[in-house]
Design a protein around this motif. Sequence first.
Motif, PDB file in Angstrom:
ATOM      1  N   SER A 191      38.043  23.839  42.933  1.00  0.00           N
ATOM      2  CA  SER A 191      36.617  24.062  42.673  1.00  0.00           C
ATOM      3  C   SER A 191      36.241  25.405  43.286  1.00  0.00           C
ATOM      4  O   SER A 191      36.866  25.846  44.247  1.00  0.00           O
ATOM      5  N   ILE A 192      35.267  26.062  42.712  1.00  0.00           N
ATOM      6  CA  ILE A 192      34.899  27.377  43.228  1.00  0.00           C
ATOM      7  C   ILE A 192      33.433  27.388  43.682  1.00  0.00           C
ATOM      8  O   ILE A 192      32.567  26.822  43.014  1.00  0.00           O
ATOM      9  N   PRO A 193      33.184  28.018  44.848  1.00  0.00           N
ATOM     10  CA  PRO A 193      31.802  28.142  45.289  1.00  0.00           C
ATOM     11  C   PRO A 193      31.142  29.340  44.614  1.00  0.00           C
ATOM     12  O   PRO A 193      31.786  30.388  44.455  1.00  0.00           O
TER      13      PRO A 193
ATOM     14  N   THR B  56      31.600  45.641  45.829  1.00  0.00           N
ATOM     15  CA  THR B  56      30.769  44.779  44.982  1.00  0.00           C
ATOM     16  C   THR B  56      30.778  45.270  43.548  1.00  0.00           C
ATOM     17  O   THR B  56      30.781  46.490  43.302  1.00  0.00           O
ATOM     18  N   ILE B  57      30.745  44.326  42.620  1.00  0.00           N
ATOM     19  CA  ILE B  57      30.648  44.657  41.192  1.00  0.00           C
ATOM     20  C   ILE B  57      29.452  43.896  40.618  1.00  0.00           C
ATOM     21  O   ILE B  57      29.348  42.672  40.801  1.00  0.00           O
ATOM     22  N   VAL B  58      28.568  44.625  39.950  1.00  0.00           N
ATOM     23  CA  VAL B  58      27.402  44.005  39.304  1.00  0.00           C
ATOM     24  C   VAL B  58      27.537  44.176  37.790  1.00  0.00           C
ATOM     25  O   VAL B  58      27.865  45.262  37.318  1.00  0.00           O
ATOM     26  N   ILE B  59      27.291  43.103  37.057  1.00  0.00           N
ATOM     27  CA  ILE B  59      27.446  43.137  35.594  1.00  0.00           C
ATOM     28  C   ILE B  59      26.155  42.654  34.935  1.00  0.00           C
ATOM     29  O   ILE B  59      25.603  41.611  35.315  1.00  0.00           O
ATOM     30  N   VAL B  60      25.712  43.418  33.936  1.00  0.00           N
ATOM     31  CA  VAL B  60      24.516  43.023  33.192  1.00  0.00           C
ATOM     32  C   VAL B  60      24.758  43.300  31.712  1.00  0.00           C
ATOM     33  O   VAL B  60      25.511  44.214  31.375  1.00  0.00           O
ATOM     34  N   ALA B  61      24.161  42.499  30.833  1.00  0.00           N
ATOM     35  CA  ALA B  61      24.396  42.692  29.399  1.00  0.00           C
ATOM     36  C   ALA B  61      23.087  42.593  28.616  1.00  0.00           C
ATOM     37  O   ALA B  61      22.152  41.888  29.026  1.00  0.00           O
ATOM     38  N   PHE B  62      23.049  43.313  27.501  1.00  0.00           N
ATOM     39  CA  PHE B  62      21.885  43.320  26.604  1.00  0.00           C
ATOM     40  C   PHE B  62      22.358  43.022  25.188  1.00  0.00           C
ATOM     41  O   PHE B  62      23.322  43.620  24.717  1.00  0.00           O
ATOM     42  N   GLN B  63      21.661  42.071  24.559  1.00  0.00           N
ATOM     43  CA  GLN B  63      21.987  41.728  23.182  1.00  0.00           C
ATOM     44  C   GLN B  63      20.882  42.309  22.314  1.00  0.00           C
ATOM     45  O   GLN B  63      19.712  41.983  22.547  1.00  0.00           O
ATOM     46  N   GLN B  64      21.214  43.166  21.367  1.00  0.00           N
ATOM     47  CA  GLN B  64      20.194  43.843  20.546  1.00  0.00           C
ATOM     48  C   GLN B  64      19.116  44.448  21.448  1.00  0.00           C
ATOM     49  O   GLN B  64      17.925  44.332  21.185  1.00  0.00           O
ATOM     50  N   ASN B  65      19.523  45.044  22.555  1.00  0.00           N
ATOM     51  CA  ASN B  65      18.643  45.721  23.525  1.00  0.00           C
ATOM     52  C   ASN B  65      17.765  44.805  24.370  1.00  0.00           C
ATOM     53  O   ASN B  65      16.886  45.269  25.088  1.00  0.00           O
TER      54      ASN B  65
ATOM     55  N   SER C 186      42.712  45.055  41.705  1.00  0.00           N
ATOM     56  CA  SER C 186      42.017  45.901  42.678  1.00  0.00           C
ATOM     57  C   SER C 186      41.866  45.174  44.001  1.00  0.00           C
ATOM     58  O   SER C 186      42.099  45.754  45.067  1.00  0.00           O
ATOM     59  N   GLN C 187      41.472  43.920  43.928  1.00  0.00           N
ATOM     60  CA  GLN C 187      41.290  43.161  45.174  1.00  0.00           C
ATOM     61  C   GLN C 187      42.616  43.045  45.929  1.00  0.00           C
ATOM     62  O   GLN C 187      42.649  43.099  47.162  1.00  0.00           O
ATOM     63  N   GLY C 188      43.729  42.931  45.175  1.00  0.00           N
ATOM     64  CA  GLY C 188      45.049  42.809  45.793  1.00  0.00           C
ATOM     65  C   GLY C 188      45.478  44.059  46.538  1.00  0.00           C
ATOM     66  O   GLY C 188      46.351  43.995  47.403  1.00  0.00           O
ATOM     67  N   LYS C 189      44.873  45.203  46.214  1.00  0.00           N
ATOM     68  CA  LYS C 189      45.239  46.471  46.870  1.00  0.00           C
ATOM     69  C   LYS C 189      44.480  46.677  48.171  1.00  0.00           C
ATOM     70  O   LYS C 189      44.738  47.619  48.904  1.00  0.00           O
ATOM     71  N   GLN C 190      43.465  45.848  48.422  1.00  0.00           N
ATOM     72  CA  GLN C 190      42.616  46.043  49.602  1.00  0.00           C
ATOM     73  C   GLN C 190      42.604  44.787  50.451  1.00  0.00           C
ATOM     74  O   GLN C 190      43.064  43.729  50.008  1.00  0.00           O
ATOM     75  N   THR C 191      42.082  44.920  51.669  1.00  0.00           N
ATOM     76  CA  THR C 191      42.104  43.751  52.553  1.00  0.00           C
ATOM     77  C   THR C 191      40.817  42.922  52.425  1.00  0.00           C
ATOM     78  O   THR C 191      40.812  41.729  52.713  1.00  0.00           O
ATOM     79  N   SER C 192      39.742  43.575  51.979  1.00  0.00           N
ATOM     80  CA  SER C 192      38.460  42.863  51.889  1.00  0.00           C
ATOM     81  C   SER C 192      38.273  42.275  50.487  1.00  0.00           C
ATOM     82  O   SER C 192      38.787  42.815  49.510  1.00  0.00           O
ATOM     83  N   PRO C 193      37.504  41.185  50.387  1.00  0.00           N
ATOM     84  CA  PRO C 193      37.259  40.596  49.069  1.00  0.00           C
ATOM     85  C   PRO C 193      36.267  41.414  48.245  1.00  0.00           C
ATOM     86  O   PRO C 193      35.446  42.145  48.804  1.00  0.00           O
ATOM     87  N   ILE C 194      36.353  41.285  46.933  1.00  0.00           N
ATOM     88  CA  ILE C 194      35.360  41.916  46.036  1.00  0.00           C
ATOM     89  C   ILE C 194      34.330  40.853  45.677  1.00  0.00           C
ATOM     90  O   ILE C 194      34.673  39.769  45.202  1.00  0.00           O
TER      91      ILE C 194
ATOM     92  N   HIS D  11      24.104  34.742  38.976  1.00  0.00           N
ATOM     93  CA  HIS D  11      25.196  34.067  39.678  1.00  0.00           C
ATOM     94  C   HIS D  11      26.010  35.094  40.457  1.00  0.00           C
ATOM     95  O   HIS D  11      26.090  36.263  40.058  1.00  0.00           O
ATOM     96  N   SER D  12      26.606  34.621  41.546  1.00  0.00           N
ATOM     97  CA  SER D  12      27.377  35.523  42.388  1.00  0.00           C
ATOM     98  C   SER D  12      28.571  34.770  42.982  1.00  0.00           C
ATOM     99  O   SER D  12      28.453  33.591  43.322  1.00  0.00           O
ATOM    100  N   VAL D  13      29.706  35.452  43.072  1.00  0.00           N
ATOM    101  CA  VAL D  13      30.852  34.885  43.808  1.00  0.00           C
ATOM    102  C   VAL D  13      31.241  35.859  44.919  1.00  0.00           C
ATOM    103  O   VAL D  13      31.117  37.075  44.773  1.00  0.00           O
ATOM    104  N   GLU D  14      31.699  35.300  46.019  1.00  0.00           N
ATOM    105  CA  GLU D  14      32.027  36.093  47.217  1.00  0.00           C
ATOM    106  C   GLU D  14      33.431  36.671  47.169  1.00  0.00           C
ATOM    107  O   GLU D  14      33.783  37.499  48.010  1.00  0.00           O
TER     108      GLU D  14
END
Length: 161
Positions: free
Chosen positions: A7-9, A93-102, A122-130, A141-144
Amino acid sequence: MKQKNISIPFTEYSGEAELPENIKKLVVEAKKSAANAYAPYSKFKVGTAVLLANGKIVTGNNQENSAYPSGLCAERVAIFYANAQYPNVAIKTIVIVAFQQNDEVEHPVYPCGACRQVILESQGKQTSPIKLFFISKEKIHSVENASYLLPLEFDKESLNR
Ligand code: THU
C-alpha cells in the motif's frame, strides 16, 4: 505460498491554497510551461516544474509529433533537460499539471509508466527521495517518495540478479 500486499501513502490537499509557499511557486511555473506545450493532436497540455537541490527550477511540457510515438511527455522533457544541464544535482520536487482543451483538469493527472521509470532512475542516482505533486482544480495529490509510484520496479540492481 503467501499473499502479500503493497500500500502506498499519499497526501490529499483540497486546493492550491493549502500548499506550502515553495510548491505554489512550482505550480505557477508548471502552468506557464503547460501553456507552451506542443499538443495539437491530443489537445492535452501538460506542464512539469522540477525543483533542483541547487534551487533552480527547470520546466518542461509535452511535445507531440505526427508520428505519435516520437513525441515525449512533459515529465521526461523536464527531467532529461535537468539532467542534461545539471547532471550531478539532485531533484527535490516534481510538480505536474494538465489542461484539457485549455481548461485545467478536474482530477489529478499522474505520470505514465515510462515517466515513472525515468523518475525512479533519477531518484536512484541521489540519496534523497523525490517528492511529487499532482495538481488539479478539484484536489491535489502528493507522494513523498517516487518509489511509491512504481512498486516492484526494475532498476540497476535488477541487472545484477
Ligand atoms: N502526457 C504527459 O505529458 N504527461 C503525462 O503524465 C501523461 C500524458 C502527454 C502525452 C501526450 O502528449 C498527451 O499527454 C496525451 O497523452
